[in-house]
Design an enzyme around this catalytic site. Structure first.
Site, mmCIF file in Angstrom:
data_model
loop_
_atom_site.group_PDB
_atom_site.id
_atom_site.type_symbol
_atom_site.label_atom_id
_atom_site.label_comp_id
_atom_site.label_asym_id
_atom_site.label_seq_id
_atom_site.Cartn_x
_atom_site.Cartn_y
_atom_site.Cartn_z
ATOM 1 N N GLY A 1 0.815 -1.205 0.000
ATOM 2 C CA GLY A 1 0.000 0.000 0.000
ATOM 3 C C GLY A 1 0.851 1.258 0.000
ATOM 4 O O GLY A 1 0.509 2.255 -0.652
ATOM 5 N N TRP B 1 2.158 1.622 -3.456
ATOM 6 C CA TRP B 1 1.083 2.088 -4.340
ATOM 7 C C TRP B 1 1.043 3.610 -4.375
ATOM 8 O O TRP B 1 0.769 4.212 -5.414
ATOM 9 C CB TRP B 1 -0.259 1.536 -3.844
ATOM 10 C CG TRP B 1 -1.450 2.032 -4.624
ATOM 11 C CD1 TRP B 1 -1.950 1.521 -5.788
ATOM 12 C CD2 TRP B 1 -2.307 3.132 -4.281
ATOM 13 N NE1 TRP B 1 -3.057 2.240 -6.179
ATOM 14 C CE2 TRP B 1 -3.302 3.236 -5.272
ATOM 15 C CE3 TRP B 1 -2.334 4.045 -3.214
ATOM 16 C CZ2 TRP B 1 -4.303 4.196 -5.250
ATOM 17 C CZ3 TRP B 1 -3.330 5.016 -3.185
ATOM 18 C CH2 TRP B 1 -4.297 5.081 -4.188
ATOM 19 N N HIS B 2 1.331 4.241 -3.239
ATOM 20 C CA HIS B 2 1.316 5.695 -3.200
ATOM 21 C C HIS B 2 2.502 6.314 -3.925
ATOM 22 O O HIS B 2 2.393 7.448 -4.411
ATOM 23 C CB HIS B 2 1.313 6.181 -1.743
ATOM 24 C CG HIS B 2 -0.013 6.040 -1.064
ATOM 25 N ND1 HIS B 2 -0.396 4.888 -0.418
ATOM 26 C CD2 HIS B 2 -1.054 6.899 -0.934
ATOM 27 C CE1 HIS B 2 -1.612 5.051 0.091
ATOM 28 N NE2 HIS B 2 -2.031 6.242 -0.205
ATOM 29 N N GLY B 3 3.610 5.618 -4.010
ATOM 30 C CA GLY B 3 4.756 6.183 -4.691
ATOM 31 C C GLY B 3 5.943 5.253 -4.700
ATOM 32 O O GLY B 3 6.124 4.448 -3.776
ATOM 33 N N PHE C 1 -0.963 10.329 -7.045
ATOM 34 C CA PHE C 1 -0.990 8.874 -6.919
ATOM 35 C C PHE C 1 -1.802 8.227 -8.020
ATOM 36 O O PHE C 1 -1.895 7.011 -8.054
ATOM 37 C CB PHE C 1 -1.557 8.466 -5.556
ATOM 38 C CG PHE C 1 -0.868 9.187 -4.405
ATOM 39 C CD1 PHE C 1 0.497 9.278 -4.352
ATOM 40 C CD2 PHE C 1 -1.616 9.781 -3.409
ATOM 41 C CE1 PHE C 1 1.120 9.943 -3.323
ATOM 42 C CE2 PHE C 1 -0.998 10.436 -2.355
ATOM 43 C CZ PHE C 1 0.374 10.520 -2.323
#
Length: 462
Positions: free
Chosen positions: A319, A322-324, A462
């Site tokens: 997770g 997923w943001h960066g 994102f």
């Protein structure tokens, strides 16, 4: 295109709504899809091809999967569809990071970094959200939790809906399937949508962008000192709260104006008395996606205790990524994964569970703030500098760039987060007094939008 800008509020949205309601019902989905593509491609039209490509390939693969007569063929189409969506996301989001890591590794072992080309890839806005929606659609059809879309145009509209296209919520097809082909409109739904839209605009223009002014005090190139580090961290903690809450409200409001009911994606997360509760309230659609499509398939909590903790760590680290694609996002995910695993392991013996709820809320907010330092920092060096100044200070000088009014606004911001009714509580309790107060907020927000340049929503990246 940003919701809180003149071009959107004064031109795009009125034209989109007028065209939508002026057209016969049978043409409204086509109009909605066309305006959504215009919205998405406003700055970079070429990325409409990416959006269309993911849409077409996932739609065709899912249709073939549903029509397959053997489990093996169904699995092959499932893998193909998910691979297409993840492949698009992975290339644009992580190819540059992997190339940089490979070049660095080659330099360490004495080889020429030029053997791997340096990649500079512009991340398409919202790719994380529309690829996850495509994945959820395919997996749900495979599991029998939903049906394939009746028509391609409805599916294309679902993937591209401009109210939630570029920053969520991650809406599952089955949640709005009925609305896609048979929307209901009413004055009550429209007024509710306007209330949500007004709340969101006020949060963005009046609160989030105001607290953003204090963030540079902590997240700059120099040692911020004790006061600067705390001012910057507190400001970012409030900025991201009101910024994401604003987008979530505006998405819900725009959806209602177009006949869609989107799920609640933000539920006063700073009122949480544990990190577990925090993730039930923050970015609810992402949390439920990670739970249903990653945590549970990994085994969830149905195996050994150790495996449960490992699953939590895997989910939160992914997770974070997923943001960066950076080490700080990975560490942010690790931080939350570790906190969740500790809470799970200790249960009622966890210190937070033994504190009075107000005190537990304060400690949970502090733990989330430490995570936000990692989330906001440009690199590990900056994160270490800010955290060091917060907890092992060497300077107590006041930051020069902070307006004195911000010191008073920060505690007021947290008071709103902890005690004020949230948008869902306000919006569903209509009264003349609230209508007047909201009209004043909207007027102030529009004045701010017209007078000052507005920053993009934080989750656009994102």
């Amino acid at each position: 295109m940003v919701f809180s800008t003149q071009i959107f509020l004064l031109w795009f949205l009125p034209i989109a709504l007028l065209g939508y309601y002026a057209l016969p019902v049978r043409f409204r989905t086509l109009w909605l899809t066309a305006t959504s593509y215009l919205f998405y491609g406003w700055a970079r039209p070429e990325y409409c091809l990416l959006l269309l490509g993911v849409t077409v390939l996932s739609y065709v693969a899912t249709a073939r999967m549903d029509a397959a007569t053997t489990p093996a063929v169904r699995r092959r189409w499932l893998v193909a569809s998910v691979t297409i969506s993840l492949g698009a996301l992975g290339f644009f989001k992580y190819a540059g990071m992997l190339a940089t890591w490979l070049r660095t590794t080659l330099g360490w072992v004495g080889l020429s970094p030029d053997a791997v080309p340096a990649l500079s890839i512009v991340l398409p806005i919202g790719i994380s959200f529309f690829t996850f929606q495509a994945i959820s659609y395919t997996v749900d059809v495979y599991r029998g939790h939903g049906r394939p879309a009746r028509r391609f145009l409805e599916y294309a509209s679902y993937i591209a809906l401009f109210p939630q296209l570029i920053a969520g919520p991650i809406v599952r097809y089955e949640w709005i399937e009925h609305d896609l082909h048979s929307r209901q409109h009413s004055w009550g739904k429209a007024w509710l949508g306007l209330r949500f839209l007004g709340f969101g605009l006020a949060k963005k223009a009046l609160l989030a962008d105001t607290f953003a002014l204090g963030v540079p005090a902590g997240f700059g190139p120099e040692d911020p000192g004790f006061v600067g580090a705390w001012v910057g961290t507190l400001s970012y903690t409030l900025q991201i709260y009101f910024d994401f809450s604003a987008y979530s409200d505006m998405a819900v409001g725009l959806g209602l104006l177009l006949g869609f009911r989107f799920p609640k994606n933000f539920d006063s997360p700073y009122r949480s008395a544990s990190i577990t509760e925090f993730w039930r309230r923050w970015h609810i659609s992402l949390s439920s996606f990670l739970r249903d499509y990653l945590y549970i398939p990994l085994g969830g909590n149905q195996r050994t205790a150790v495996r449960t903790y490992v699953n939590l760590m895997i989910v939160m680290v992914l997770g974070g990524l997923w943001h960066g694609a950076s080490i700080v996002f990975l560490l942010w995910g690790f931080w939350h994964g570790a906190l969740l695993a500790i809470e799970r392991a200790l249960g009622d013996r966890h210190p937070l569970a033994r504190l009075p709820r107000p005190l537990a809320i304060g400690v949970t907010t502090l733990l989330a703030m430490i995570g936000w330092v990692l989330f906001r920092a440009e690199d590990l060096t900056m994160a270490a500098r800010v955290l060091g100044a917060m907890f092992w200070p060497s300077s107590f000088a006041l930051p020069a760039l902070v307006h004195p009014a911000l010191y008073a606004l920060l505690p007021l911001g947290f008071a709103v987060c902890w005690w004020a009714p949230n948008s869902w509580e306000w919006a569903h309790r209509a009264s003349w007094g609230r209508a007047v107060s909201q009209a004043v907020l909207i007027a102030l927000s529009l004045f701010t939008v017209l007078a000052y340049a507005q920053s993009p929503f934080l989750y656009f990246q994102f």
